[in-house]
Design an enzyme around this catalytic site. Structure first.
Site, PDB file in Angstrom:
ATOM      1  CG  ASP A 314      48.046  39.806  36.577  1.00 16.61           C
ATOM      2  OD1 ASP A 314      49.524  40.834  35.659  1.00 16.61           O
ATOM      3  OD2 ASP A 314      47.737  39.041  35.876  1.00 16.61           O
ATOM      4  NE  ARG A 387      45.744  42.013  36.042  1.00 17.14           N
ATOM      5  CZ  ARG A 387      44.490  41.963  35.972  1.00 17.14           C
ATOM      6  NH1 ARG A 387      43.174  42.387  36.518  1.00 17.14           N
ATOM      7  NH2 ARG A 387      44.072  40.872  35.053  1.00 17.14           N
TER       8      ARG A 387
HETATM    9  C1  S3P Z   1      49.429  35.275  32.369  1.00 16.91           C
HETATM   10  C2  S3P Z   1      50.567  35.336  33.255  1.00 16.91           C
HETATM   11  C3  S3P Z   1      50.973  36.590  33.494  1.00 16.91           C
HETATM   12  C4  S3P Z   1      50.080  37.811  34.093  1.00 16.91           C
HETATM   13  C5  S3P Z   1      48.992  37.631  33.028  1.00 16.91           C
HETATM   14  C6  S3P Z   1      48.498  36.499  32.228  1.00 16.91           C
HETATM   15  C7  S3P Z   1      48.939  34.274  32.228  1.00 16.91           C
HETATM   16  O1  S3P Z   1      52.180  36.824  33.516  1.00 16.91           O
HETATM   17  O2  S3P Z   1      50.778  39.154  34.076  1.00 16.91           O
HETATM   18  O3  S3P Z   1      47.998  38.868  33.351  1.00 16.91           O
HETATM   19  O4  S3P Z   1      47.677  34.474  31.589  1.00 16.91           O
HETATM   20  O5  S3P Z   1      49.344  33.486  31.498  1.00 16.91           O
HETATM   21  P1  S3P Z   1      53.380  36.851  32.778  1.00 16.91           P
HETATM   22  O6  S3P Z   1      53.524  35.490  32.499  1.00 16.91           O
HETATM   23  O7  S3P Z   1      54.390  38.055  31.578  1.00 16.91           O
HETATM   24  O8  S3P Z   1      54.273  36.848  34.224  1.00 16.91           O
END
Ligand code: S3P
Length: 428
Positions: A314, A387
């Site tokens: 992120d 973001r």
């Molecule tokens: C998150 C996992 C990530 C991240 C998202 C929050 C989470 O996504 O990008 O902002 O809280 O488990 P992905 O699991 O798709 O990588």
């Protein structure tokens, strides 16, 4: 439209970034699943986490919010009621994907939908493994897109090897595993954030984790507890970069979550030779925190790829801005996942930073940036992505002209006090 003209101000002072988004979501989900009372302190009152609260209220769970304190009272999943309304998950991928895992093993029929961005994000990465467990999920394009209809049913544990490193997929399977018969095993080749595993333990479950393999026996009962939400390192990231690139600056951030599986940006800042101190508060806490100090830095380019990517996924938009101010080339690779975030973040970052004069090119799995470059003013878009909006605002701190941002409201998804914090730091 927001117009920003910061005249290359310096940033000085101390801030406390808001609560971690991933942990705030999970605190409400776990509180609703658990029996008894769960109290949460430091909850993020961002729009995404409010969507999670709203979904559970529709399922009949008692949730009281008092500032950043949340109290959840539940007698467990079997007491939830079948909602008459559609569960609306707004802009939140975490809500949509984790709820899918939770709802699959209930005895309820539910329908979930979100905003236009959610409507384009892939859900089969979650629906497919859940179907292997016996879940009944219907949606557009074989369950790939919302609206999704879930007919809760009995589930069987699976042994699943994840094709992409995703904490949302891992968490959805583990949460479904709570209601499944047998031991659920999830294998990941690169470690994604482990908040779900940590929180399962906090709520009294037994979870085994060894070298990328998480295993977890179904039927365990969770018990309500107290959850302390640390500050979100993904929000702190914007001010880590701001402090490093703005002139004569020193920013101190307290209570920043520094869970290893999230703190890739700290490693990258060190590698780029940023002037930064990290003082850990309590290593033994369920989620460790630190006070982080960042000062104006002379930076060098680097390569970001491989196993570190899930630990900073992120933060890549704001790291791209940082790289425009570093000496030499920065290569970001192995980050195809950016294409399926709130927007295509490779295209969005490259297009918007180019408008300010950055030397940046998109690649298939990331981007290549040459620096340092003096950025100029311009008219930017956030693509409705919090973001990207915050990256544009931090860029505006160092441009030699005014920056306009079409939709700054979307920043409230994860950081409602973002502009107040800029004002606090600029004023000093
Ligand atoms: C998150 C996992 C990530 C991240 C998202 C929050 C989470 O996504 O990008 O902002 O809280 O488990 P992905 O699991 O798709 O990588």
């Amino acid at each position: 439209m927001k117009t920003m003209n910061y005249n290359k101000a310096s940033l000085n002072g101390t801030i406390q970034v808001p609560g971690d988004k991933s942990i705030s979501h999970r605190s409400v989900m776990f509180g609703a699943i658990a029996q008894g009372v769960t109290t949460v302190e430091g909850f993020l009152l961002g729009e995404d986490c409010l969507s999670t609260i709203d979904c559970f209220r529709k399922l009949g769970v008692q949730i009281d919010v008092d500032g950043n304190n949340v109290r959840i009272e539940s007698v467990g999943i079997d007491a939830w009621r079948e909602p008459a309304e559609v569960l609306y998950t707004g802009n939140s991928g975490t809500t949509t994907r984790l709820m899918l895992g939770i709802l699959a093993g209930t005895n309820l029929h539910t329908v979930m939908t979100g905003d236009a961005s959610i409507g384009k994000r892939p859900m089969r990465r979650v629906a497919d493994p859940l179907r292997l467990m016996g879940a009944q999920i219907a949606g557009r394009d074989q369950g790939q897109f919302t609206p999704l209809a879930i007919q809760g049913t009995k589930l069987q544990a699976i042994d699943y090897t994840m094709p992409v490193a995703s904490a949302q997929v891992k968490s959805a399977i583990l949460l479904a595993g709570l209601r499944a018969e047998g031991t659920t095993i999830v294998r990941e080749s690169e470690t994604s954030r482990d908040h779900t595993e940590r929180m399962l333990r906090q709520f009294g479950a037994q979870v085994d984790v060894t070298e990328g393999v998480v295993s977890f026996k179904g039927g365990q009962v969770l018990t309500g507890t107290h959850v302390k939400v640390p500050g979100d390192i993904s929000s702190a990231a914007f001010f880590l970069v701001a402090g490093a690139i703005a002139p004569d600056s020193e920013i101190v951030m307290t209570n920043v979550g520094v869970n290893e599986t999230r703190a890739g940006i700290i490693d990258v800042l060190r590698e780029m030779e940023a002037d930064m101190d990290v003082v850990i508060d309590d290593e033994q806490a369920a989620e460790p925190t630190a006070t982080v100090t960042i000062r104006t830095s002379s930076l060098k380019g680097t390569t970001i790829g491989g196993a570190i990517i899930p630990r900073l996924i992120d933060e890549i938009p704001i790291l791209a801005l940082l790289a425009t101010q570093a000496n030499g080339q920065t290569i970001i690779r192995d980050a195809e996942e950016l294409k399926v975030k709130e927007t295509n973040r490779i295209d969005a970052v490259v297009a918007e930073l180019k408008k300010l004069g950055a030397d940046i090119e998109a690649t298939d799995d990331g981007m290549i940036i040459n620096g340092p470059t003096q950025l100029h003013g311009g008219s930017l878009k956030s693509y409705g992505d919090h973001r990207i909006g915050m990256m544009a605002a931090i860029a505006a701190l160092i441009t030699d002209g005014e920056v306009e941002l079409d939709d700054a409201e979307c920043i409230a998804v994860s950081y409602p006090t973002f502009f107040e914090h800029i004002e606090t730091l600029v004023k000093k």
